[in-house]
Motif scaffolding. Structure first.
Motif, PDB file in Angstrom:
ATOM      1  N   ILE A  11     -34.239 -32.536 -18.879  1.00  0.00           N
ATOM      2  CA  ILE A  11     -33.272 -31.545 -18.001  1.00  0.00           C
ATOM      3  C   ILE A  11     -32.891 -30.261 -18.889  1.00  0.00           C
ATOM      4  CG2 ILE A  11     -31.310 -31.275 -16.404  1.00  0.00           C
ATOM      5  CD1 ILE A  11     -31.578 -34.442 -16.231  1.00  0.00           C
ATOM      6  N   GLU A  45     -28.096 -32.076  -9.409  1.00  0.00           N
ATOM      7  CA  GLU A  45     -29.513 -31.429  -8.702  1.00  0.00           C
ATOM      8  C   GLU A  45     -30.326 -30.847  -9.658  1.00  0.00           C
ATOM      9  OE1 GLU A  45     -28.556 -29.366  -4.993  1.00  0.00           O
ATOM     10  OE2 GLU A  45     -26.608 -30.968  -4.680  1.00  0.00           O
ATOM     11  N   VAL A  46     -31.732 -30.956  -9.597  1.00  0.00           N
ATOM     12  CA  VAL A  46     -32.527 -30.578 -10.375  1.00  0.00           C
ATOM     13  C   VAL A  46     -33.965 -29.927  -9.544  1.00  0.00           C
ATOM     14  CG1 VAL A  46     -32.044 -31.993 -12.468  1.00  0.00           C
ATOM     15  CG2 VAL A  46     -33.906 -32.586 -11.030  1.00  0.00           C
ATOM     16  N   LEU A  57     -31.752 -27.415 -14.362  1.00  0.00           N
ATOM     17  CA  LEU A  57     -30.256 -27.928 -13.562  1.00  0.00           C
ATOM     18  C   LEU A  57     -30.023 -26.827 -12.539  1.00  0.00           C
ATOM     19  CD1 LEU A  57     -28.066 -29.849 -13.609  1.00  0.00           C
ATOM     20  CD2 LEU A  57     -26.846 -28.312 -14.876  1.00  0.00           C
ATOM     21  N   CYS A  83     -30.293 -38.191 -10.654  1.00  0.00           N
ATOM     22  CA  CYS A  83     -30.712 -36.859 -10.233  1.00  0.00           C
ATOM     23  C   CYS A  83     -31.181 -36.610  -8.782  1.00  0.00           C
ATOM     24  CB  CYS A  83     -31.584 -36.036 -11.149  1.00  0.00           C
ATOM     25  SG  CYS A  83     -31.015 -35.815 -12.758  1.00  0.00           S
TER      26      CYS A  83
END
Length: 240
Positions: A11, A45-46, A57, A83
């Motif tokens: 991430i 949240e990605v 991200l 995520c």
């Protein structure tokens, strides 16, 4: 909702610009303590990106900061993170919500707003600064969105050259935008090259000649009309 546990190393935290204001240390410490005792209540949240790191991200920057701090205290405790994966079609709405939340929470500099628009285009989330502005700031007036597009174009032209751009006031970024709209972007870039990574004040002085030459073009639909010049008073009639 597509929820997955992803490796933290996959991430990229700074994939998109978000407000760079210093976080309140007490609030951050409280959030970290809450996560340590109760776990992560809300996943980050990605969204998919290209490059060595597969995920960027989108939301949850403070949560990710806390998880990184906890992982340093107890290695391996947060090697994977829950995520929510946003599909490309969902990203504009998610970004608009993030922008709206940031606007309510803290004052974001005009340069940061412009940089967010440019990065959203760079990551392929929108095809232009114009469409990014309309999608991320849908409730603003036409004039306010025009101003934001100007911020974006200033970052697009001068972003790699300015030393401390986040210190620029809205008025100064507006003046830079006017000069770029007048077609003076290349001249401004050339003016900055001799001073290099000088102080912000010296860079501004180097740009002033180009800024002073800027004229709002009448055919530019985004440009506000220049203030009217008052008519000189008519000479008084001579008495007979």
């Amino acid at each position: 909702m597509d929820l997955q546990h992803l490796p933290r190393s996959d991430i990229l935290a700074d994939a998109l610009l978000r407000d760079r204001l210093t976080c309140d240390p007490e609030a951050l410490a409280a959030l970290q303590a809450s996560i340590a005792s109760e776990g992560l209540r809300q996943p980050v949240e990605v969204f998919p990106i290209t490059g060595d790191t597969p995920w960027g991200l989108l939301a949850g920057h403070r949560r990710l900061q806390c998880l990184d701090a906890l992982n340093r205290l107890t290695p391996g405790s947060w090697d994977t993170i829950p995520c929510v994966i946003r599909k490309p079609a969902d990203i504009p709405l998610a970004m608009a919500l993030m922008v709206s939340e940031n606007e309510m929470r803290a004052q974001i500099s005009p340069w940061e707003k412009g940089a967010l628009l440019c990065e959203a285009v760079e990551f392929g989330l929108f095809d232009s600064i114009d469409t990014a502005t309309d999608a991320l700031y849908p409730t603003l007036t036409r004039q306010a969105r025009s101003r934001l597009r100007g911020f974006g174009r200033v970052v697009e032209v001068l972003g790699d050259l300015m030393t401390h751009p986040h210190t620029l006031s809205s008025a100064r970024v507006d003046r830079l935008a006017v000069a770029i709209r007048a077609g003076l972007g290349e001249i401004m870039v050339e003016a900055l090259h001799p001073v290099g990574r000088a102080s912000a004040d010296r860079q501004w002085r180097a740009l002033l000649p180009a800024i002073s030459e800027a004229i709002l073009l009448p055919e530019d639909p985004d440009a506000a009309p220049p203030p009217a010049t008052p008519e000189p008073p008519a000479p008084a009639a001579c008495s007979a």
